[in-house]
Design a protein around this motif. Structure first.
Motif, mmCIF file in Angstrom:
data_model
loop_
_atom_site.group_PDB
_atom_site.id
_atom_site.type_symbol
_atom_site.label_atom_id
_atom_site.label_comp_id
_atom_site.label_asym_id
_atom_site.label_seq_id
_atom_site.Cartn_x
_atom_site.Cartn_y
_atom_site.Cartn_z
ATOM 1 N N GLU A 1 0.839 -1.212 0.000
ATOM 2 C CA GLU A 1 0.000 0.000 0.000
ATOM 3 C C GLU A 1 0.864 1.249 0.000
ATOM 4 O O GLU A 1 0.587 2.222 -0.712
ATOM 5 C CB GLU A 1 -0.900 0.019 1.238
ATOM 6 N N TRP B 1 1.077 4.157 -3.084
ATOM 7 C CA TRP B 1 0.855 5.606 -2.882
ATOM 8 C C TRP B 1 2.016 6.399 -3.490
ATOM 9 O O TRP B 1 1.827 7.443 -4.105
ATOM 10 C CB TRP B 1 0.718 5.875 -1.381
ATOM 11 N N ARG C 1 1.848 6.449 -7.329
ATOM 12 C CA ARG C 1 0.845 7.373 -7.823
ATOM 13 C C ARG C 1 1.394 8.801 -7.922
ATOM 14 O O ARG C 1 0.975 9.575 -8.786
ATOM 15 C CB ARG C 1 -0.353 7.338 -6.879
ATOM 16 N N HIS C 2 2.310 9.167 -7.018
ATOM 17 C CA HIS C 2 2.793 10.546 -6.955
ATOM 18 C C HIS C 2 4.211 10.692 -7.500
ATOM 19 O O HIS C 2 4.928 11.602 -7.121
ATOM 20 C CB HIS C 2 2.711 11.062 -5.516
ATOM 21 N N ASP D 1 8.454 10.804 8.134
ATOM 22 C CA ASP D 1 8.244 9.908 7.002
ATOM 23 C C ASP D 1 9.266 10.156 5.895
ATOM 24 O O ASP D 1 9.128 9.642 4.797
ATOM 25 C CB ASP D 1 6.835 10.157 6.439
ATOM 26 N N ILE E 1 7.097 12.752 -1.394
ATOM 27 C CA ILE E 1 7.223 11.840 -2.530
ATOM 28 C C ILE E 1 7.646 12.582 -3.797
ATOM 29 O O ILE E 1 8.507 12.115 -4.547
ATOM 30 C CB ILE E 1 5.888 11.099 -2.751
ATOM 31 N N THR F 1 0.023 12.491 4.416
ATOM 32 C CA THR F 1 0.139 12.199 2.978
ATOM 33 C C THR F 1 1.569 11.985 2.516
ATOM 34 O O THR F 1 1.786 11.367 1.477
ATOM 35 C CB THR F 1 -0.430 13.347 2.121
ATOM 36 N N ASP G 1 -7.854 15.137 -11.041
ATOM 37 C CA ASP G 1 -7.563 13.793 -10.534
ATOM 38 C C ASP G 1 -6.491 13.878 -9.449
ATOM 39 O O ASP G 1 -5.491 14.570 -9.613
ATOM 40 C CB ASP G 1 -7.054 12.943 -11.705
ATOM 41 N N GLY G 2 -6.723 13.205 -8.330
ATOM 42 C CA GLY G 2 -5.707 13.135 -7.280
ATOM 43 C C GLY G 2 -5.812 14.220 -6.228
ATOM 44 O O GLY G 2 -4.975 14.287 -5.335
ATOM 45 N N ARG H 1 -9.371 2.544 1.642
ATOM 46 C CA ARG H 1 -8.367 3.210 2.486
ATOM 47 C C ARG H 1 -6.998 2.943 1.886
ATOM 48 O O ARG H 1 -6.623 1.797 1.679
ATOM 49 C CB ARG H 1 -8.464 2.666 3.909
ATOM 50 N N VAL H 2 -6.240 4.005 1.547
ATOM 51 C CA VAL H 2 -4.950 3.811 0.882
ATOM 52 C C VAL H 2 -3.761 4.022 1.808
ATOM 53 O O VAL H 2 -2.663 3.538 1.547
ATOM 54 C CB VAL H 2 -4.798 4.728 -0.353
ATOM 55 N N ILE I 1 -6.353 8.116 5.241
ATOM 56 C CA ILE I 1 -6.601 8.625 3.889
ATOM 57 C C ILE I 1 -7.491 7.648 3.126
ATOM 58 O O ILE I 1 -7.158 6.471 2.980
ATOM 59 C CB ILE I 1 -5.304 8.833 3.098
ATOM 60 N N SER J 1 -9.694 10.278 -9.128
ATOM 61 C CA SER J 1 -9.616 9.913 -7.719
ATOM 62 C C SER J 1 -9.657 11.175 -6.868
ATOM 63 O O SER J 1 -9.023 12.178 -7.191
ATOM 64 C CB SER J 1 -8.311 9.170 -7.423
ATOM 65 N N PHE K 1 -9.040 12.176 -2.826
ATOM 66 C CA PHE K 1 -8.548 11.649 -1.547
ATOM 67 C C PHE K 1 -9.033 12.531 -0.407
ATOM 68 O O PHE K 1 -8.980 13.756 -0.505
ATOM 69 C CB PHE K 1 -7.022 11.588 -1.543
#
Lengths: 424, 407
Positions: free
Chosen positions: A23, A27, A30-31, A351, A355, B198, B283-284, B311-312, B316, B326, B328
């Protein structure tokens, strides 16, 4: 490598964490528009296919995604962390489940950490993506027999590039190395914005404190120090810079920061962040200067930026009022709070970089590894090729929908040609 | 008798409270004052606030100054270790993390069973209860103080109907509360909560701030401090003009959302971010709510229209819309700095809870002389709080007398 092979050769905490790791990596994927477009496209030419590639960088989701892209392009990837505190065990599990060999467990002691890195060295990597030159240094010292098979090293950090340069001066850099850190698309963004944002975030998250009106001192005004100062100011702090380089000190002054020596500045500082990239930025004698209640953190590569030993020796007692906060009560009654044991506060206490920033940094690393795979470079330190740097920036701008003008031809003339008898 | 999860958690809770106490000079000054003047000694005080280190400090100071203190909390906002520490130090604590709505109701009832003389309330829950089904509690009640903007809205309505039977101090409206808590506290903690959850970058991103009250101002400023390009949407033309003069882009919510990377609702108005605006988002896009109310945008509407919801990452949720975009949502559409973060920084709550503690003391001392209805915190108390904070920072300012001399 099959998944079973990867699992049997790896040393990780717990394979059952792999779903969570997946997961996290999804994420990141995606970014990461630059890795997804440019890096994947370049790697697809087969240059890294079949090559043994070691990735020794803080092993969390973003690094894992880089490792997976290299593996997807056919490389035999072996991964380890560059600091045991920053290793994410779930991400390691996900990598192993996808057939990548991993040697990393969060919180390992220095003996185990060394063992992990030597296990990576044992795979005789042809290409090393390194951080702080941790693997390269060990290979040069302990496995010189393997250096003949090393096509090259690509180095992620300021500190690591400095170590490679020292190696070069000593005549020990007998293989090619690319200073990926010095790529514009790396240090201008990663070191400054990435570290700046996440350092401020980590200090606030660890302490539940605030920077509004606070006296924040940044020791070291390189790209990292610039970023930390900029973001601390953005969150309302009054920032003072301590710097030994007079040109950088003057820059800090022109930016509107206070500038002074440690002895002048520390007694008034509520938060002190070291960012020199060296050691002893806060030496033993600075302990006497720290103000009661001060919060002290390091964001340089080496934990030794702060003389933690001297600080702990001065403490009559200590406790951990919040995770990652070591509160030292000194004999004279002052209380000093040290964050995450002087480890990199944004990584060990947060973290890591955003990203989007690591998308740029790791696009540089992916293209750098690709360059090493596809060119036979001379031994020594090489810059990251400028046209690759531009390609990374251009790809990022495209994903943002930002268009640029072409360079005007007259501008080129002014810069590159002398025309007799005319005013320019 | 306290009802808590586990008394053995107390040592850890003590450490958390001690950390907050170290960074709370204004509450320390308040403690000195209350112990000297005896304003709350022997008074029964009921406190409804999230049970975490900063509120625990307030409850303990009141108890140390001689008050009989009983506390409860919204269910999702209880630190069980802090509750244990508090229960071990002479405060009655009725709360467990994620207790059932029935327990929450029961605890509210029990707080009123104690026949409190002063209530320190959150969202006016206990004050409302005392004015509706539990009116016998009004017999002993001298007055109450309220912490939140949304609670003040409820109380203003009751006051306009002439329904308030006791004096209530609008703690939220004190300058030392809303100018700092709502602006600097929310600004910092909302942005850091979003970024912490995030792991995304704000530099160069487009952040849309819906509503430019004190919360919106703080959020816009911190987002800009993080390098974002900020667009403000407002319905009040004066406030919109202020946002423009502060250097932010100002646009309608529909136009602003067209290029948004982050949309943060701060208006305090239900449905401020309409579905049509969410449909304009690229998107996003990342949505979060910074206001005290939960439905600035409708997560249930989003869920109803989405083809997939999953849930990702912790806190979130991804909603995949029919057109493939998408969206979020961080923190489930609840107030993001509490639902996906640790709330306000200690230094800010030091000010807010000094307001609440001194408002409670003022009611204990003078409440019987006050008329029923909504009152501001006396300006002298508000200023004293600011003076105590400035003194802790070694900042001295000129006196008003000096201004007159110069003129």
């Amino acid at each position: 490598m099959t998944v079973d092979d990867a699992a049997s050769r790896s040393r990780i905490a717990d394979i059952s964490l792999a779903d969570t790791g997946d997961e996290r990596i999804a994420w990141v994927a995606r970014h990461s528009p630059v890795l997804n477009a440019l890096a994947r496209e370049r790697l697809a030419d087969g240059a890294v296919s079949g090559r043994r590639v070691a990735v020794v960088v803080h092993l969390e989701a973003k690094t894992a995604y880089l490792a997976l892209l290299l593996a997807e392009a056919g490389a035999h990837v072996v991964a380890a962390g560059s600091n045991p505190r920053s290793t994410n065990d779930a991400v390691c599990a996900a990598l192993v489940r996808r057939g990548v060999e991993v040697h990393a467990v969060n919180g390992s002691g220095s003996g185990e950490f060394d063992g992990d890195l030597m296990a990576v060295a044992d795979t005789a990597p042809e290409i090393v993506v390194d951080d702080g030159a941790e693997l390269t240094t060990r290979m040069v010292r302990h496995r010189p027999d393997l250096l003949g098979g090393l096509r090259g090293v690509s180095e992620e950090t300021t500190t690591g590039v400095a170590r490679l340069r020292a190696m070069d001066s000593a005549g020990r850099l007998v293989f090619p190395a690319i200073a990926a850190n010095d790529a514009a698309c790396k240090h201008l963004f990663d070191n400054r914005y990435g570290t700046g944002q996440t350092t401020v975030q980590a200090v606030l998250a660890l302490t539940n404190s605030t920077l509004w009106g606070a006296a924040v001192t940044v020791v070291g005004y390189g790209w990292v120090g610039r970023g930390v100062a900029q973001y601390a100011r953005g969150l309302g702090a009054r920032v003072t810079v301590v710097e030994v380089d007079p040109v950088k000190a003057l820059e800090a002054h022109m930016e509107g920061y206070g500038v002074g020596s440690l002895s002048e500045v520390l007694p008034g500082s509520q938060v002190v962040v070291t960012a020199t990239g060296g050691v002893d930025a806060l030496p033993a004698e600075s302990v006497a200067l720290l103000r009661d209640g001060a919060i002290v953190a390091n964001v340089g590569h080496d934990d030794r930026e702060i003389d933690v030993g001297a600080l702990r020796d001065a403490a009559a007692s200590a406790d951990e009022p919040r995770p990652g906060v070591e509160r030292l009560r000194l004999a004279d009654g002052r209380t000093i709070s040290l964050l995450v044991g002087a480890g990199l506060v944004n990584i060990a206490g947060g973290d890591g970089h955003p990203i989007e920033i690591m998308d740029l940094s790791f696009a540089v690393q992916a293209l750098s590894a690709h360059h090493l795979a596809s060119h036979d470079l001379e031994p020594g330190l090489h810059p990251f090729p400028e046209k690759l740097d531009c390609a990374v920036a251009r790809t990022k701008l495209e994903t943002l929908g930002i268009r640029l003008d072409e360079a005007a031809s007259t501008g080129d003339t002014i810069r590159s040609e002398w025309v007799e008898g005319e005013d320019t | 008798m306290s009802e808590i999860l586990d008394p053995s958690l107390a040592p850890h809770g003590e450490q958390k409270i001690a950390w907050a106490a170290d960074r709370a000079p204004v509450m320390a000054a308040m403690q000195d004052r209350l112990e000297r003047n005896g304003d709350v000694a022997g008074r029964r005080i009921a406190v409804v606030l999230p049970i975490e280190p900063k509120t625990a400090l307030l409850a303990r100071i009141l108890a140390d100054a001689g008050a009989e203190v009983s506390v409860t909390s919204p269910p999702s906002m209880v630190h069980d270790d802090v509750a244990a520490a508090l229960a071990g130090s002479g405060v009655e604590v009725l709360a467990r993390r994620n207790m059932s709505p029935d327990d929450e109701q029961r605890y509210h009832g029990m707080l009123l069973d104690r026949r409190p003389e002063v209530i320190v309330d959150d969202r006016a829950d206990l004050i409302t209860l005392a004015h509706t089904t539990r009116t016998e509690a009004l017999d002993d009640l001298i007055g109450a103080t309220e912490q939140t903007t949304s609670g003040i809205e409820v109380l203003t309505r009751l006051d306009a109907e002439g329904a308030l039977r006791v004096p209530v101090i609008a703690g939220n409206d004190a300058r030392c509360k809303h100018l700092f808590d709502n602006r600097y506290g929310s600004g910092q903690s909302v942005i850091t909560a979003i970024l912490d959850r995030t792991n995304l970058l704000m530099a160069g991103a487009t952040v849309v701030v819906v509503g430019y009250g004190w919360v919106g101002r703080g959020v816009a400023r911190v987002a800009a401090g993080m390098g974002a390009r900020v667009t403000v949407t407002e319905i009040d033309p004066v406030v919109a003009l202020e946002a423009h003069h502060d250097g932010f882009d100002v646009a309608t919510v529909l136009d602003a959302c067209g290029t948004a990377d982050f949309v943060i609702t701060c208006s305090g108005a239900h449905g401020a971010l309409v579905p049509a605006a969410i449909d304009r988002c690229p998107d996003g896009v990342v949505l979060a709510n910074a206001a005290g109310i939960d439905d600035e945008f409708s997560v249930s509407d989003l869920a109803g229209r989405a083809s997939t919801r999953r849930r990702v990452r912790p806190e979130i949720d991804e909603f995949v819309m029919e057109d493939g975009r998408s969206v979020f949502v961080v923190g489930g559409g609840h107030c993001v700095n509490l639902s996906a973060g640790e709330g306000h920084p200690v230094e800010i709550m030091d000010l807010s809870f000094a307001v609440q503690g001194l408002a409670a003391a003022h009611l204990a001392r003078h409440g019987t002389e006050m008329t029923p209805g909504l009152h501001p915190l006396p300006a002298s108390i508000d200023e004293q709080i600011a003076r105590d904070k400035l003194a802790s920072l070694d900042i001295t300012i000129d006196g008003r007398g000096r201004e007159r001399e110069i003129r």
